[in-house]
Design a protein around this motif. Structure first.
Motif: not given
Lengths: 911, 140
Positions: A698-699, A701-703, A705-706, A709, A713, B113-118
């Motif tokens: 997850r670690t 993957m977090t980077s 994904r963030s 995004e 965005q 992992p999370f979404s930025n909007s979240e």
């Protein structure tokens, strides 16, 4: 028969001139014998059902002892009185003195008999002297030789008494020999029927004992009737009778002191040693207390039997028509006075005396012959057969029956050889002396622990030979008219060996001479032999058991009437069989006996059943010993003890097997517990591992994904930021891939499914490759110090895998060495034990508290924060080294971190 | 990093040992108008809170040196920070971690992992709440 009263004329009763016919006599005999059979059967039945009171009465026991008074005493005592005066009294005096004075000895014999389960006099002697088979045979032979003439004497008395009734000329005059055959056959049948019905452990025969007890009553009644008739019918009451005795020749007969003493001793010895007396006195005894009654009742019986001997003799001598054989006065006196009924009673009394003696003697002898001669021979003949296949009971019973028939045949043969001569009259005493040879060994064995088998054998053997030579042989020869010269001149003309003049003595009384010589030599050799020989252990033990029998055993107080015993038995049975089963067994038995309550009468049948039930649980020997102890029936003999020990050993063996099994179970349980604990631990580890993997996945993957995004965005984004974010995404993707590779690698390594690519390679080359791959070439972040000479080692190993380990270690040093000038020294030591490659950096090292963790998966130490890698490197490296047959270990060191890679000696190749 | 948006008001302290994640969080929150401070060590997190006095704390659970839950416990025990809105981050994603975090006084919880909007949604919500009733975060 015209008779005239000697003093007081009295007409013969009526006109009954006809004598009782021979056929009538036979009919009476047959009816009488049928009656005896009936008594026997009834008694056996009663005994099986728990016993009637009279069966177990001391009076029955006492009456059964009366077989001592045989036809010889029944008829012969009167004859003896008529010929030799009061000498006949010695025959009664001896037993009376024994019963009164040596009562303790009798009691001891009875107790020993019970405690040792003695079956005969031969068994008694054999058992005492270490269960000697030879002694048993010797005593058996002695008993047969001593008893056979005696049996023929009884046959003779029966045929004689028949002949008295059947005077010559009478129709159907009896053929004496034929009569004897019929009598012998009938007696054999009776003995077989009641003596060998079953093979009782206790060798007791209630039917037979009851029958002979009944015969004892008939015997006594007949004698008393004749006596009363003579005193009050012939004479004028006791006073007149005494006067007549005074006037008769009997009173004038001189008393020979030595002969009186000798005969008294002989009779006393006979009551102890005669096989038939031993049978009724010891073997058939069911209750030791009976002996106390017999202690006075038997002498009383003997006194009553002998009370009218002299009066009858006087009457016989004085009355006309009583014939010239005083031995038959008992019959001829009433017959001469026309008292046919009385004579018939006397006849039945004599018949009873003869038959009861023959029956018991045959039984006793057959027990000895079958137990000590036939069975040992049979066992020897069939010793190669499986002893379990044959029915031993049937064999034993057959042996008994054959022995009975054989003993009676011997009696018959002797009777025919002797031709019914009157010389038989002296046979009684000769027989007495024969069996009396057992006396020293018997009494000595009971009283003297030092008595030995050798002494007993010498004593009995010598006495036996002297007796046979001095008395038996001349008697046989005399009756057979043989070898007369040998008798008078001695064998080979050796005068002093002649039976007629032993040791050159010119004896007027051969019996007395033989008595003194045989018993004297016998006793002397017995004592000397015992003193000069050593008893074997069994002899010693048996000696102690015999001599101290009262300390080892409890009195046999019968198997009846004691609820206490039943109580004890129940308690014991409950312990062994459990309360429920024992209770049911006892209840059923009590109901079967028709008793109220739950406790049955402890009858032999019940005890036998109980013993069988117990045997199922504790083994036969133990069961027997237990029941016997509680009923007081026996002390525990050596054989019992050995058998019990055997069973105990088996039980112990079984229990130790059980113990081993339970130990095994305990171990299995322990292993299961351990396995379970391990599984639980593994499960915990698995959870932790999954949690770790989750975290490690997850670690990055977090980077990813963030930042992705952010890239999506954020529309206006400067290139520098976009480049940087893209690189982060890229790096984190690689990290993810690496992590998955490591996980798969570790999984393969741990499962042992790794395929090694073995080959020859130089250690230095592998290190070169590793340093290069780790990006630690010269000029890098960390300085590598190597020793090319030491690295000049050729290995047989998987070079890629080894390089993987080296890369991991070098990378770690690169990542974690926090020295200002990081340095990694690689030392190589190659020797007979293998190759060791040590990686030592100059950093701070690993804190001691975390040393244990470094090889754990995902173990990234606190000091390793921020460093890339999932923390699987060392775990993988250690697995790799294990697969390569070596190892990876951390070496605590004060100055830096040290890891040692070890390869086995097999990996070494000559350079 | 460079731009501020209208929504953010005040200071947010992020305690996170993973540099890349810290960078991403910082970028997102700054863009939303927050004054963002970052910190990478567990053992000195409390001191950093005392120094910065943030309006909100984003706290990773798995920190080297000291776990985020321990830090949270200490914060709640201290009157000065008892009401500080705290958003917990975790990469373990197990339900029990979440429950534990709420039990110890976390205001929100996010699983990586999370979404930025979240993330922004939760931060916004936390910043607008006066009585810091625990608000459920979005787990995965």
């Amino acid at each position: 028969m015209t008779g005239r009263m000697a003093s007081r004329p009295r007409q013969r009763s009526g006109t009954t001139a006809e004598m009782l016919s021979f056929d009538g006599l036979v009919a009476v005999c047959v009816v009488y014998v049928v009656g005896l059979f009936a008594i026997g059967f009834i008694a056996e039945k009663a005994a099986r059902q728990g016993g009637a009171r009279w069966l177990n009465s001391p009076i029955t026991y006492t009456l059964s002892l009366s077989i001592y008074a045989t036809a010889w005493t029944f008829y012969g005592a009167v004859g003896s009185a008529a010929r030799s005066g009061l000498e006949f009294l010695t025959i009664y005096l001896g037993p009376t003195l024994v019963f009164v004075g040596w009562f303790w000895l009798l009691r001891k014999m009875v107790r020993i008999g019970r405690a040792q389960r003695i079956t005969s006099i031969a068994d008694m002697i054999s058992s005492r002297y270490g269960k000697s088979g030879g002694l048993a045979v010797l005593v058996t032979v002695l008993a047969v030789l001593g008893t056979t003439p005696y049996i023929s004497l009884q046959l003779q008395s029966v045929t004689l008494s028949f002949s008295v009734f059947a005077r010559p000329g009478t129709l159907g005059a009896p053929d004496a020999e034929q009569t004897a055959v019929w009598v012998a056959g009938g007696l054999a049948l009776f003995t077989i029927v009641f003596g060998t019905r079953s093979l009782d452990l206790n060798e007791r025969h209630p039917g037979l004992v009851s029958a002979i007890a009944f015969e004892a009553i008939v015997k006594l009644a007949a004698i008393l009737a004749v006596g009363a008739f003579v005193v009050w019918g012939v004479a004028d009451g006791p006073g007149d009778m005494l006067a007549r005795i005074e006037a008769s020749a009997i009173a004038r007969e001189p008393l020979n002191g030595a002969r009186w003493l000798g005969l008294t001793v002989l009779a006393g010895a006979a009551i102890l040693c005669l096989p038939r007396m031993f049978q009724v006195l010891v073997v058939e005894n069911s209750d030791e207390r009976h002996l106390a009654v017999a202690g006075w009742a038997f002498p009383l019986y003997l006194m009553l039997i002998s009370l009218f001997v002299v009066p009858v003799a006087v009457a016989g001598l004085s009355l006309p028509g009583t014939g010239d054989n005083p031995d038959l006065y008992m019959l001829t006196v009433p017959l001469s006075l026309g008292q046919d009924g009385l004579a018939l009673l006397v006849f039945l009394g004599g018949f009873s005396a003869a038959t009861s003696m023959v029956i018991v003697a045959a039984l006793a002898l057959s027990t000895m012959v079958s137990n000590h001669i036939i069975m040992p021979l049979w066992l020897r003949a069939t010793r190669h057969e499986d002893p379990m296949t044959g029915d031993m009971r049937r064999v034993v019973l057959t042996a008994r029956r054959l022995s009975i028939a054989g003993v009676l045949c011997l009696g018959l043969i002797y009777y025919r050889l002797s031709g019914g001569a009157e010389a038989l009259a002296s046979i009684g005493l000769i027989s007495f002396l024969g069996v009396a040879q057992v006396l020293p060994a018997l009494v000595g064995g009971i009283l003297w622990r030092g008595a030995t088998r050798v002494g007993a054998a010498l004593g009995i053997g010598s006495g036996f030979l002297i007796w046979a030579w001095l008395l038996l042989l001349p008697n046989v020869a005399e009756t057979g008219g043989l070898i007369a010269p040998v008798l008078s001149d001695g064998p080979f003309g050796i005068f002093w060996l002649s039976p007629e003049t032993p040791l050159g003595l010119q004896s007027t009384d051969p019996l007395l001479t033989a008595l003194v010589l045989s018993l004297g030599v016998n006793t002397l050799l017995f004592i000397l032999g015992s003193l000069f020989s050593f008893p074997n252990p069994l002899e010693r033990l048996q000696g102690a058991q015999f001599v101290n029998v009262f300390e080892h055993s409890r009195a046999l107080l019968g198997w009846r009437g004691s609820v206490g015993t039943a109580d004890d038995l129940l308690i014991m049975a409950q312990r062994i069989m459990g309360t429920g089963r024992a209770g049911r067994l006892f209840q059923e038995a009590a109901q079967g006996q028709g008793r109220d309550g739950d406790l049955p009468e402890p009858t032999p049948d019940f005890l036998e059943k109980l013993e069988r039930e117990l045997a199922g649980s504790v083994g036969a020997a133990t069961a027997h010993a237990m029941v016997a102890q509680i009923t007081g029936a026996a002390s525990v003999g050596v054989g019992d003890l050995l058998a019990v020990a055997d069973e105990a050993a088996q039980i112990m063996e079984y229990s130790s097997q059980l113990e081993a099994k339970s130990e095994e179970l305990a171990q299995t349980a322990r292993r299961l517990r351990e396995a379970n604990a391990k599984l639980t631990e593994l499960s915990v580890q698995k959870d932790a591992f999954l949690s770790q993997i989750s975290h490690e996945l997850r670690t990055p993957m977090t980077s990813i994904r963030s930042f992705s995004e952010i890239l999506m965005q954020t529309d206006p984004m400067d290139d520098a930021a976009r480049g940087r974010f893209s690189r982060i995404i890229h790096d984190e993707s690689l990290r993810l891939t690496r992590l998955l590779d490591d996980l798969l690698d570790l999984s393969v390594l741990e499962n042992g499914r790794v395929t090694l690519n073995m080959g020859e390679v130089a250690l230095g080359d592998v290190l070169d490759r590793a340093i290069h791959a780790a990006g630690a070439q010269a000029g890098g972040r960390i300085a590598i110090r190597r020793d090319p000479e030491a690295e000049a080692v050729t290995l047989w190993t998987d070079a890629d895998r080894l390089a993987q380990v080296f890369i991991n270690l070098i990378s770690n040093a690169q990542k974690y060495c926090d020295a200002e000038a990081p340095e990694l020294r690689i030392d190589v030591v190659a020797n007979g034990q293998g190759v060791e490659v040590e990686f030592a950096d100059n950093g701070k090292g690993i804190p001691a508290r975390q040393e244990a963790l470094i090889f754990e998966k995902f173990a990234r130490l606190d000091t390793a924060k921020g460093a890339p890698g999932a923390g699987l490197g060392l775990a993988i490296s250690r697995e790799v080294m294990a697969r390569l047959g070596g190892g990876l270990s951390y070496r605590p060191s004060p100055d830096g971190t040290r890891f040692r890679v070890r390869l086995p000696a097999q990996a070494l190749r000559a350079a | 990093m460079t731009e501020q948006t209208k929504t953010g008001t005040g200071t947010i302290l992020i305690v996170e040992d993973e540099g890349n994640i810290l960078e991403a969080l910082s970028f997102i929150l700054r863009r939303a108008g927050w004054d963002v401070r970052g910190h990478g060590k567990g053992e000195s997190a409390l001191e950093e809170v005392a120094r910065v006095v943030p309006d909100m704390l984003v706290l990773d659970v798995m920190l080297p040196g000291r776990s985020g839950l321990e830090i949270l416990r200490d914060l709640r025990a201290d009157a000065a920070t008892a009401d500080l809105p705290v958003l917990m981050l975790t990469a373990k994603g197990q339900a029990k971690d979440r429950e534990q975090a709420f039990a110890m006084g976390a205001n929100a919880f996010l699983t990586k992992p999370f979404s930025n909007s979240e993330l922004l949604e939760i931060v916004e919500r936390l910043s607008g709440v006066d009585d810091f009733r625990p608000a459920a975060g979005q787990g995965s």
